[in-house]
Design a protein around this motif. Structure first.
Motif, PDB file in Angstrom:
ATOM      1  N   SER A 370      11.459   4.576 -18.910  1.00 13.87           N
ATOM      2  CA  SER A 370      10.040   4.715 -19.180  1.00 13.87           C
ATOM      3  C   SER A 370       9.630   3.608 -18.105  1.00 13.87           C
ATOM      4  O   SER A 370      10.085   2.333 -18.118  1.00 13.87           O
ATOM      5  CB  SER A 370       9.475   4.668 -20.629  1.00 13.87           C
ATOM      6  OG  SER A 370       9.867   3.463 -21.128  1.00 13.87           O
ATOM      7  N   ALA A 371       8.552   3.830 -17.505  1.00 18.86           N
ATOM      8  CA  ALA A 371       7.941   2.831 -16.472  1.00 18.86           C
ATOM      9  C   ALA A 371       6.491   3.208 -16.322  1.00 18.86           C
ATOM     10  O   ALA A 371       6.085   4.256 -16.291  1.00 18.86           O
ATOM     11  CB  ALA A 371       8.710   2.891 -15.231  1.00 18.86           C
ATOM     12  N   ILE A 372       5.583   1.974 -15.981  1.00 20.70           N
ATOM     13  CA  ILE A 372       4.342   2.362 -15.712  1.00 20.70           C
ATOM     14  C   ILE A 372       4.193   1.382 -14.584  1.00 20.70           C
ATOM     15  O   ILE A 372       4.439   0.222 -14.434  1.00 20.70           O
ATOM     16  CB  ILE A 372       3.540   1.970 -16.824  1.00 20.70           C
ATOM     17  CG1 ILE A 372       3.339   2.667 -17.931  1.00 20.70           C
ATOM     18  CG2 ILE A 372       1.968   1.673 -16.209  1.00 20.70           C
ATOM     19  CD1 ILE A 372       2.325   2.613 -19.022  1.00 20.70           C
ATOM     20  N   THR A 373       3.453   1.724 -13.411  1.00 22.41           N
ATOM     21  CA  THR A 373       3.155   1.147 -12.187  1.00 22.41           C
ATOM     22  C   THR A 373       1.525   1.245 -11.990  1.00 22.41           C
ATOM     23  O   THR A 373       1.029   2.102 -12.092  1.00 22.41           O
ATOM     24  CB  THR A 373       3.718   2.076 -11.039  1.00 22.41           C
ATOM     25  OG1 THR A 373       5.438   1.981 -11.320  1.00 22.41           O
ATOM     26  CG2 THR A 373       3.523   1.412  -9.728  1.00 22.41           C
ATOM     27  N   GLY A 374       1.144   0.046 -11.560  1.00 22.99           N
ATOM     28  CA  GLY A 374      -0.076  -0.152 -11.076  1.00 22.99           C
ATOM     29  C   GLY A 374      -0.303  -0.639  -9.508  1.00 22.99           C
ATOM     30  O   GLY A 374       0.289  -1.489  -9.383  1.00 22.99           O
ATOM     31  N   GLU A 375      -1.023   0.104  -8.785  1.00 21.63           N
ATOM     32  CA  GLU A 375      -1.206   0.014  -7.521  1.00 21.63           C
ATOM     33  C   GLU A 375      -2.658  -0.438  -7.088  1.00 21.63           C
ATOM     34  O   GLU A 375      -3.420   0.610  -7.494  1.00 21.63           O
ATOM     35  CB  GLU A 375      -0.607   0.950  -6.830  1.00 21.63           C
ATOM     36  CG  GLU A 375       1.084   1.261  -6.673  1.00 21.63           C
ATOM     37  CD  GLU A 375       1.477   2.422  -5.916  1.00 21.63           C
ATOM     38  OE1 GLU A 375       1.735   2.247  -4.690  1.00 21.63           O
ATOM     39  OE2 GLU A 375       1.586   3.464  -6.526  1.00 21.63           O
ATOM     40  N   PHE A 376      -2.886  -1.482  -6.521  1.00 22.80           N
ATOM     41  CA  PHE A 376      -4.334  -1.591  -6.442  1.00 22.80           C
ATOM     42  C   PHE A 376      -4.761  -2.417  -5.259  1.00 22.80           C
ATOM     43  O   PHE A 376      -3.884  -3.564  -5.006  1.00 22.80           O
ATOM     44  CB  PHE A 376      -4.973  -2.339  -7.732  1.00 22.80           C
ATOM     45  CG  PHE A 376      -4.900  -1.753  -8.878  1.00 22.80           C
ATOM     46  CD1 PHE A 376      -5.983  -0.842  -9.201  1.00 22.80           C
ATOM     47  CD2 PHE A 376      -3.912  -1.835 -10.046  1.00 22.80           C
ATOM     48  CE1 PHE A 376      -6.054  -0.170 -10.429  1.00 22.80           C
ATOM     49  CE2 PHE A 376      -3.862  -1.203 -11.031  1.00 22.80           C
ATOM     50  CZ  PHE A 376      -4.939  -0.174 -11.331  1.00 22.80           C
ATOM     51  N   LYS A 377      -5.845  -2.389  -4.744  1.00 20.76           N
ATOM     52  CA  LYS A 377      -6.348  -2.931  -3.598  1.00 20.76           C
ATOM     53  C   LYS A 377      -7.374  -4.148  -4.049  1.00 20.76           C
ATOM     54  O   LYS A 377      -8.429  -3.802  -4.793  1.00 20.76           O
ATOM     55  CB  LYS A 377      -7.015  -2.286  -2.593  1.00 20.76           C
ATOM     56  CG  LYS A 377      -7.663  -3.117  -1.279  1.00 20.76           C
ATOM     57  CD  LYS A 377      -8.445  -2.178  -0.572  1.00 20.76           C
ATOM     58  CE  LYS A 377      -7.290  -1.422   0.366  1.00 20.76           C
ATOM     59  NZ  LYS A 377      -8.169  -0.639   1.602  1.00 20.76           N
ATOM     60  N   ILE A 378      -6.610  -5.251  -4.375  1.00 20.76           N
ATOM     61  CA  ILE A 378      -7.573  -6.390  -5.162  1.00 20.76           C
ATOM     62  C   ILE A 378      -8.437  -7.094  -4.323  1.00 20.76           C
ATOM     63  O   ILE A 378      -9.608  -7.770  -4.599  1.00 20.76           O
ATOM     64  CB  ILE A 378      -6.710  -7.145  -5.948  1.00 20.76           C
ATOM     65  CG1 ILE A 378      -5.534  -7.868  -5.059  1.00 20.76           C
ATOM     66  CG2 ILE A 378      -5.896  -6.486  -6.906  1.00 20.76           C
ATOM     67  CD1 ILE A 378      -4.840  -9.132  -5.524  1.00 20.76           C
ATOM     68  N   PHE A 379      -8.348  -7.037  -3.050  1.00 22.40           N
ATOM     69  CA  PHE A 379      -9.087  -7.627  -1.752  1.00 22.40           C
ATOM     70  C   PHE A 379      -9.091  -6.511  -0.786  1.00 22.40           C
ATOM     71  O   PHE A 379      -7.930  -5.974  -0.600  1.00 22.40           O
ATOM     72  CB  PHE A 379      -8.830  -9.156  -1.378  1.00 22.40           C
ATOM     73  CG  PHE A 379      -9.008 -10.028  -2.607  1.00 22.40           C
ATOM     74  CD1 PHE A 379     -10.182 -10.474  -3.148  1.00 22.40           C
ATOM     75  CD2 PHE A 379      -7.598 -10.638  -3.184  1.00 22.40           C
ATOM     76  CE1 PHE A 379     -10.224 -11.349  -4.267  1.00 22.40           C
ATOM     77  CE2 PHE A 379      -8.049 -11.518  -4.144  1.00 22.40           C
ATOM     78  CZ  PHE A 379      -9.271 -11.920  -4.654  1.00 22.40           C
ATOM     79  N   PRO A 380      -9.947  -6.651   0.261  1.00 18.03           N
ATOM     80  CA  PRO A 380      -9.786  -5.963   1.200  1.00 18.03           C
ATOM     81  C   PRO A 380      -8.466  -5.922   2.073  1.00 18.03           C
ATOM     82  O   PRO A 380      -8.122  -4.923   2.536  1.00 18.03           O
ATOM     83  CB  PRO A 380     -10.855  -6.267   2.296  1.00 18.03           C
ATOM     84  CG  PRO A 380     -11.824  -6.849   1.289  1.00 18.03           C
ATOM     85  CD  PRO A 380     -11.176  -7.444   0.260  1.00 18.03           C
ATOM     86  N   ASN A 381      -7.755  -6.974   2.008  1.00 16.81           N
ATOM     87  CA  ASN A 381      -6.700  -7.128   2.735  1.00 16.81           C
ATOM     88  C   ASN A 381      -5.409  -7.257   1.853  1.00 16.81           C
ATOM     89  O   ASN A 381      -4.446  -7.825   2.534  1.00 16.81           O
ATOM     90  CB  ASN A 381      -6.830  -8.364   3.709  1.00 16.81           C
ATOM     91  CG  ASN A 381      -7.028  -9.907   3.200  1.00 16.81           C
ATOM     92  OD1 ASN A 381      -7.445  -9.818   1.989  1.00 16.81           O
ATOM     93  ND2 ASN A 381      -6.602 -10.760   3.702  1.00 16.81           N
ATOM     94  N   VAL A 382      -5.611  -7.420   0.675  1.00 16.79           N
ATOM     95  CA  VAL A 382      -4.368  -7.652  -0.282  1.00 16.79           C
ATOM     96  C   VAL A 382      -4.272  -6.332  -1.296  1.00 16.79           C
ATOM     97  O   VAL A 382      -5.360  -5.930  -1.940  1.00 16.79           O
ATOM     98  CB  VAL A 382      -4.885  -9.030  -1.146  1.00 16.79           C
ATOM     99  CG1 VAL A 382      -3.639  -9.372  -2.057  1.00 16.79           C
ATOM    100  CG2 VAL A 382      -5.119 -10.018  -0.560  1.00 16.79           C
TER     101      VAL A 382
END
Length: 826
Positions: A370-382
């Motif tokens: 089991s796994a959970i993945t979080g993919e986010f744009k935390i800044f415009p370039n990050v």
């Protein structure tokens, strides 16, 4: 002769509480982490007779052996991709680039449904060698994978960024791809044939990495089903249901199930597997998404018998376990323990080979991931990608041991069963930062791995053997020994890719790796179990640390004149120490010492001088792509340092098992591939591979003396491979034919015995009937594996001899088989 620790020990009991707790931890950790982020941003094995039991064989261990009949002494030689950009909206990139070869879903669909992705990889990609004993390529005991000289325990493997550890049998630090994802749910795979990607979370990478990507749920509700029938009562069912987008936030998921079953093509028994995959995707506005997965698999298999070359040649391709002939099994066991061979086999088989036979061998393995993945744009370039995962594997590795005695019945056989239990918890955190012409990738990986392995004995009766697939109650067993390990792994990497001009990039970076393992033998009752005829099992315990703060990686890639690409790749890699149950050869804790020279004292002495294995890998290549022709050519070189081996050491009067540095290995090789598209919808592929991997040691300790193996070719890996593939699509019909040539493979470190060269071919055809009623894409597939019914050795599992045809570790490939599949979408 080694009194062979059990011939086949298999898998363990699962504890529901632990997986629920682990899954809860993963869910809590991963749900919180992305939310916070969004808020913030707005072998030379050396015993004379091979280890016989599945319980004691270590996957992909290479070695040879020397041991006395009464005091066994094991010894074994354990003989990129550019970072993937994290983008929230773009699907996984599956395409060949730089030192990376890709296999797409379209290519996978040209093979029999359910075929192992690794087998497909080997059939379509230069530099890859794969062998097995079943047509699907799912038997983890016999499966043998090599990528440019490195076996499946020496490459990095990940699924959607989740670390999967080694891919061999007896896997204590990960999970095989066939057991973690249903084949139809894999959207593609990439093979980094170079030095291995820095961002691959792996502690065993010496060269190259495999990255598998699973498909996302579809936006439109629907489903897929398929049904396969084939030779030897093959039966495979696959079903998947996609929810489609459920609400305004974009929630969607799929659930799928697959069952594969087939009778053994020789001998008694069958092989079955059940798999279930669940994946949920939850977009979080326009900033990213959260993905949750739960994968389950249950493998229940009778196994094929490992053979010596002589057994294969004299007894034929159908030689296997003796079940259901219990009387004959007891007879063979009597000869194995007391000497001689049965009437009619004088001059055909040796007493050692009689001991290689056994009544049966099985494995069952249950896996939960089991796994959970979080993919986010935390800044415009990050961008940020966080993965937290929990993995549990357990089962029973079981089989008859013809060198033990059941005390009550006095039958010269015992059902010996290992009950391994693997529990992994970990997380990865990766960042991608774009700054002008620079793409900076950095991240960490942490994992805690607990491995327990009790070895238990179950008495065989006078008239029948103990069931080898059930009734494994600890209260009804006698525990011979038990081993426990706990491992903590930490990895950090940093890489900068600079875009010099359009199409030209240079990357430079490094990773730091630290792994510490504590453990070994926690219980040993050998001396108290003389009535079972037990023999020395090599108990040892202690801790070892593998650490390197700077493992550099350099890459240059230049696309020019639209169709051309040149690249080079250089990296240093380090592999942490293997571990396993105490009588397994090929690890720092296993098969050490003798009954007169304690394993613990040998471990304590070797610990002072052991260093982790390292490699320097170099690759330079060229690729050309156009509408009608695609071509590539690579040359690579590897320097292998601190090659670790379990060997027989000491003077001739005091020979004992030890684990030491036995020298270097160098490898030179080249791969060339050309794809021609002479007419619309036709593709013809040809590839050629050459590899010259040679040992450099001139004084290899062996049997109280030394041997010179300098210039000898690496065991089990072919020097030449040729692959051809023809794919043609006409209207709704498709046709695919492939053929592979594999040259002879050395079986021994002295290269005096070889596995013969072979050709094998497969043929597949399909027709899509389109929409019929409410069903769409109704498709019929027909496939033939081993088209010309070649009799050849496929997989090789376990120790290699220093010289001579000594170890029963060869697995005959499946004969010609036929498969038909009907599939549809809704």
């Amino acid at each position: 002769m080694e009194r062979r620790t059990s011939r086949l020990s298999r898998r363990n009991d699962y504890r529901q509480g632990s997986i629920l707790a682990g899954s809860a931890f993963v869910w809590l950790f991963c749900t919180c982490a992305p939310a916070l982020a969004a808020t913030a941003s707005g072998t030379v094995h050396a015993h004379k007779h091979a280890v016989k039991s599945r319980a004691t064989r270590r996957a992909a261990t290479q070695g040879a052996s020397q041991a006395s009949r009464r005091t066994p002494s094991h010894a074994d030689i354990v003989s990129h991709s550019s970072p993937e950009d994290v983008t929230v909206r773009v699907a996984h990139r599956v395409g060949s680039h730089g030192a990376v070869q890709a296999v797409t879903r379209k290519t996978m669909d040209n093979f029999v449904a359910g075929t192992s992705p690794i087998q497909i990889l080997a059939l379509t990609t230069p530099g890859v060698n794969f062998g097995s004993d079943d047509a699907f390529g799912l038997d983890s005991v016999a499966n043998t994978l090599y990528i440019r000289g490195f076996n499946q325990t020496q490459i990095g493997v990940s699924l959607d960024g989740i670390p999967m550890g080694g891919q061999g049998f007896h896997n204590w630090n990960g999970l095989g791809v066939d057991q973690m994802e249903i084949q139809e749910n894999i959207s593609g795979m990439t093979m980094s044939q170079g030095a291995g990607a820095l961002d691959t979370p792996s502690a065993q990478t010496l060269g190259g990495a495999l990255t598998f990507s699973s498909s996302d749920p579809l936006d439109k509700a629907g489903g897929r089903v398929s049904q396969t029938f084939g030779s030897y009562k093959a039966f495979r069912t696959f079903a998947r249901a996609d929810s489609g987008v459920l609400n305004e936030t974009g929630t969607k998921f799929y659930a799928s199930y697959a069952r594969t079953a087939q009778d053994l093509w020789k001998g008694y028994g069958d092989q079955q597997e059940h798999q279930a995959n669940f994946k949920l995707v939850q977009p979080v506005g326009d900033r990213g998404k959260i993905t949750a997965v739960f994968d389950y698999s249950d493998f229940i298999q009778y196994n094929y018998l490992g053979l010596t070359k002589n057994m294969w040649e004299k007894m034929g391709r159908n030689a296997t376990y003796l079940k259901p002939s219990y009387a004959l099994s007891k007879q063979y066991a009597g000869y194995a323990q007391n000497g001689g061979v049965p009437p009619g086999l004088e001059g055909v088989l040796t007493n050692d080979e009689i001991g290689d036979y056994a009544y049966d061998g099985t494995q069952s393995q249950r896996n939960y991931l089991s796994a959970i993945t979080g993919e986010f744009k935390i800044f415009p370039n990050v961008t940020s990608k966080t993965i937290a995962y929990a993995h549990v594997t357990n089962g029973d590795y079981s089989g008859s041991n013809p060198f033990l005695v059941s005390p009550t019945s006095q039958v010269p056989m015992v059902n010996e069963t290992g009950h391994p239990d693997v529990r992994r918890l970990g997380f990865t955190q990766n960042f991608n930062i774009t700054a002008g012409k620079n793409d900076i990738n950095t991240g960490i990986w942490y994992e805690n791995d607990t491995f327990n392995y009790p070895m238990r004995m179950y008495e065989d009766g006078v008239n029948e053997a103990h069931n080898s697939k059930s009734a494994f109650k600890a209260s009804e067993a006698t525990t011979w020994y038990s081993d426990s390990f706990n491992t903590n792994t930490f990895q950090f990497y940093l890489q900068d890719t600079y875009h010099i001009i359009r199409g030209m990039t240079v990357s430079a970076g490094f990773k730091s790796l630290l792994q510490t393992t504590h453990g070994g033998t926690s219980y040993d009752a050998t001396e108290a179990l003389a009535a079972w005829n037990t023999y020395y099992s090599h108990p040892a315990s202690g801790s070892l640390t593998a650490a390197n703060a700077f493992l550099p990686h350099f890459n240059f890639d230049y696309h020019f004149l639209h169709n051309h690409e040149i690249y080079f790749d250089i990296a240093e890699n380090m592999r942490a120490y293997d571990y396993g149950q105490q009588s397994s050869a090929g690890t720092a804790w296993g098969a050490l010492g003798t009954s007169s020279n304690a394993a613990q004292s040998v471990f304590n002495a070797s610990k002072k001088s052991l260093r982790p294995e390292r490699t320097w890998n170099y690759i330079v290549g060229y690729r050309f792509n156009s509408e009608y022709i695609s071509a590539s050519a690579d040359f690579y070189h590897t320097d292998y340092y601190n090659r670790l081996a379990a060997i027989t050491s000491g003077s001739t009067s005091n020979v004992y098992g030890a684990f030491v540095n036995v020298g270097r290995e160098t490898m030179n090789g080249a791969d060339a591939m050309a794809v021609v598209r002479p007419i619309r919808n036709m593709e013809i592929t040809n590839s050629f591979s050459w590899n010259d991997a040679e040992y450099q040691d001139t004084h290899l300790p062996y049997d109280g003396g030394s041997l010179n193996i300098k210039g000898k070719h690496q065991v089990y890996y072919p020097k030449f491979m040729y692959k051809a593939n023809l794919a043609y699509h006409w209207g709704r019909a498709s046709f695919n034919f492939n053929a592979t040539y594999t040259s002879a493979r050395p079986m021994t470190y002295m290269n005096d015995v070889h596995i013969p060269a072979y050709w094998t071919s497969n043929l597949n055809a399909s027709y899509n009937f389109g929409k019929v009623g409410f069903a769409q894409n109704i498709k019929a597939d027909f496939g033939i594996t081993n088209l010309f019914n070649r009799n050849y050795i496929g997989g090789v599992y376990g120790a290699a001899s220093v010289m001579g045809d000594d170890n029963a570790n060869l697995y005959v490939a499946a004969p010609r088989e036929f498969f038909g599949t009907i599939s549809a979408q809704f």
